[in-house]
Design a protein around this motif. Structure first.
Motif, PDB file in Angstrom:
ATOM      1  N   UNK A 273      47.469 -62.523 -87.588  1.00 38.03           N
ATOM      2  CA  UNK A 273      47.175 -61.175 -87.103  1.00 38.03           C
ATOM      3  C   UNK A 273      48.450 -60.367 -86.874  1.00 38.03           C
ATOM      4  N   UNK A 274      48.363 -59.075 -87.143  1.00 39.56           N
ATOM      5  CA  UNK A 274      49.428 -58.133 -86.811  1.00 39.56           C
ATOM      6  C   UNK A 274      49.190 -57.696 -85.367  1.00 39.56           C
ATOM      7  N   UNK A 275      49.900 -58.300 -84.430  1.00 44.79           N
ATOM      8  CA  UNK A 275      49.640 -58.044 -83.009  1.00 44.79           C
ATOM      9  C   UNK A 275      49.978 -56.609 -82.619  1.00 44.79           C
ATOM     10  N   UNK A 276      50.963 -56.012 -83.285  1.00 44.72           N
ATOM     11  CA  UNK A 276      51.307 -54.627 -82.969  1.00 44.72           C
ATOM     12  C   UNK A 276      50.137 -53.686 -83.272  1.00 44.72           C
ATOM     13  N   UNK A 277      49.337 -54.049 -84.257  1.00 42.81           N
ATOM     14  CA  UNK A 277      48.150 -53.257 -84.569  1.00 42.81           C
ATOM     15  C   UNK A 277      46.947 -53.702 -83.746  1.00 42.81           C
ATOM     16  N   UNK A 280      46.789 -53.103 -79.190  1.00 42.49           N
ATOM     17  CA  UNK A 280      46.372 -51.795 -78.649  1.00 42.49           C
ATOM     18  C   UNK A 280      44.896 -51.501 -78.877  1.00 42.49           C
ATOM     19  N   UNK A 281      44.359 -51.934 -80.032  1.00 41.34           N
ATOM     20  CA  UNK A 281      42.941 -51.711 -80.299  1.00 41.34           C
ATOM     21  C   UNK A 281      42.070 -52.543 -79.350  1.00 41.34           C
ATOM     22  N   UNK A 282      42.513 -53.760 -79.070  1.00 42.20           N
ATOM     23  CA  UNK A 282      41.771 -54.626 -78.152  1.00 42.20           C
ATOM     24  C   UNK A 282      41.740 -54.027 -76.752  1.00 42.20           C
ATOM     25  N   UNK A 283      42.889 -53.534 -76.306  1.00 42.40           N
ATOM     26  CA  UNK A 283      42.952 -52.930 -74.970  1.00 42.40           C
ATOM     27  C   UNK A 283      42.074 -51.686 -74.903  1.00 42.40           C
ATOM     28  N   UNK A 284      42.157 -50.842 -75.919  1.00 47.59           N
ATOM     29  CA  UNK A 284      41.342 -49.622 -75.927  1.00 47.59           C
ATOM     30  C   UNK A 284      39.855 -49.965 -75.929  1.00 47.59           C
ATOM     31  N   UNK A 285      39.454 -50.909 -76.780  1.00 50.54           N
ATOM     32  CA  UNK A 285      38.042 -51.262 -76.886  1.00 50.54           C
ATOM     33  C   UNK A 285      37.546 -52.025 -75.661  1.00 50.54           C
TER      34      UNK A 285
END
Length: 370
Positions: A273-277, A280-285
Motif C-alpha cells: 500500500x501507498x501509505x501517503x495516499x 489520509x483517506x482512512x482518517x477522512x472516511x
C-alpha cells in the motif's frame, strides 16, 4: 447557541415544526418531541408528531393525488431542476440547520447540500427519460413481424423512512427518484434531525410539487407501523439499522421495499500500500460525520509488516484532528447524535482497554463529543 446561529435557525424553521398533509402545514396531534442542539445539548425546538388519524389522512391525500395523476415527465423534471436551483440559494440555511440539529461540521454539512443538489439534478434528468422497451417477438413461433412494448409506470404511494446521519442527501435519494417517476411520497424523517428534511420539503413545494404528492410526517416507529397497516402504501424505502429493517421487510409482505441497512465496513491495507495516499483517506472516511456513516472505516485490517508504522502514523494524524464545536469552521470532528450515544462509545473504549487493547489517541468524552 450563539446569537447568529439562533437567528438563522429560527428563520429557517418557520412552519417546519409541523406536518405537511394534502399540501398544507398542519399541527401534529401526537406527542411533541424536543430536538436538541447536539453540541450544546440544549433544546433548540420541538416538533409536532402525527397520530394514527393523521397518518390515515396523509395516505388518503397521497392516494387521491396519485389517482388524479402526476405531472407529465417533462414537468416533473422541471420541478426537480427548480428545486436544485433553490437549494443553491438556500445553502447557508441548510448548513446552519445541520450544524445545530445534526452536529455536522461546516464541511460535512456543505458536502451534504452539494450532494443533494447533484441528486436532484440527476433525478430531473431521469424523470425525462424514463421509458420502456420495444421487443421484437420473432424469436417465438408464428410471431414474425410482431413487436411488443413495455412502459414504466409509477407504483403509487411510496413511504420513505430516513436516518439522522445523512439528514439531507439520503432523504433526497429517496424523495427525488420517487417524484421523478410520478409517485406520491410520504416522508418520515428521523426525530433527531427533522428540520433539515422539513426545509427540503419546503424547497420542493416552492419548486412546484403539486399538493398531495409530497407529505411530511414527524414521529416515531408508531407512524411507520400505521403506514405499514395501509395497503395503499405500495413501496417502503428505508435506511437504518438491520433490526428495524427486518421488521419493515416482514410487515411489507408482497409490497416492494428498498433496504439500506447497517454493516461493518472493512478496509484492508495491503503490504504494498501507498501509505501517503491511503492513510489520509482512512482518517477522512473514519472520522467525517463523527464516524456515524455506514460507509465509515469501522474495521481496519493491516498487513502485519505495516502494523507498527500504521499505528504510529494514524495515531499522530488522529491526534491532530480539530474536534468540538461544529460552528467553528476549523472543526473536523463534531458531536455524535446524542450524549447517550457518546457515553456508549466511551464505554466501548473503556471495555476494549480493559480487555487488553491500547488506546493510541483520544478516548475521552466531552458532552456528546468523543
Amino acid at each position: 447557541m450563539d446569537r447568529q446561529a439562533t437567528a438563522v435557525f429560527d428563520t429557517a424553521m418557520g412552519a417546519t415544526h409541523q406536518l405537511l398533509i394534502a399540501g398544507a402545514w398542519v399541527e401534529g396531534a401526537g406527542p411533541r418531541v424536543t430536538v436538541q442542539d447536539k453540541f450544546r445539548l440544549q433544546p433548540c425546538a420541538t416538533i409536532a408528531t402525527a397520530d394514527a388519524a393523521q397518518v390515515r389522512l396523509a395516505v388518503d391525500a397521497a392516494h387521491a393525488a396519485f389517482r388524479r395523476g402526476a405531472p407529465v415527465a417533462y414537468e416533473r423534471g422541471m420541478v426537480l431542476d427548480r428545486a436544485a436551483a433553490l437549494m443553491e440559494e438556500r445553502l447557508p440555511t441548510f448548513v446552519r440547520t445541520m450544524q445545530i440539529e445534526a452536529g455536522f461540521t461546516q464541511a460535512d454539512a456543505t458536502g451534504e447540500v452539494r450532494r443533494c443538489i447533484q441528486t436532484l439534478r440527476l433525478s430531473s434528468e431521469e424523470a425525462r427519460r424514463l421509458a420502456g422497451d420495444v421487443i421484437p417477438l420473432a424469436g417465438a413461433p408464428g410471431q414474425a413481424g410482431r413487436l411488443g412494448f413495455t412502459l414504466r409506470v409509477p407504483l403509487g404511494v411510496v413511504a420513505a423512512i430516513t436516518p439522522f446521519n445523512s439528514p439531507l442527501n439520503t432523504v433526497t435519494h429517496k424523495v427525488a427518484p420517487a417524484l421523478a417517476a410520478g409517485n406520491a411520497l410520504i416522508l418520515k424523517p428521523s426525530t433527531h434531525t427533522p428540520f433539515t428534511a422539513s426545509l427540503l420539503v419546503q424547497v420542493l413545494l416552492d419548486a412546484g410539487v403539486p399538493p398531495g404528492f409530497l407529505t411530511l410526517l414527524h414521529g416515531s416507529g408508531d407512524v411507520v407501523r400505521h403506514l405499514q397497516a395501509d395497503d395503499r402504501v405500495r413501496f417502503f424505502a428505508f435506511t437504518g439499522s438491520t433490526e428495524v429493517g427486518r421488521l419493515i421487510q416482514q410487515a411489507a409482505g408482497l409490497r416492494r421495499t428498498q433496504m439500506e441497512l447497517g454493516s461493518i465496513a472493512c478496509t484492508i491495507v495491503c503490504e504494498d500500500a501507498d501509505l501517503d495516499m491511503a492513510l489520509p483517506k482512512i482518517v477522512n472516511a473514519g472520522y467525517r460525520k463523527a464516524g456515524q456513516v455506514c460507509t465509515s472505516v469501522q474495521l481496519l485490517l493491516v498487513h502485519e509488516s505495516l502494523q507498527a508504522t500504521v499505528e504510529t502514523r494514524l495515531a499522530q494524524m488522529v491526534k491532530a484532528l480539530p474536534y468540538g464545536d461544529p460552528m467553528d469552521p476549523r472543526t473536523f470532528v463534531g458531536p455524535v447524535i446524542s450524549e447517550e450515544a457518546a457515553r456508549r462509545i466511551e464505554d466501548w473504549v473503556a471495555q476494549a482497554v480493559a480487555d487488553g487493547a491500547q488506546c493510541l489517541a483520544g478516548g475521552t468524552r466531552e458532552g456528546a463529543v468523543v
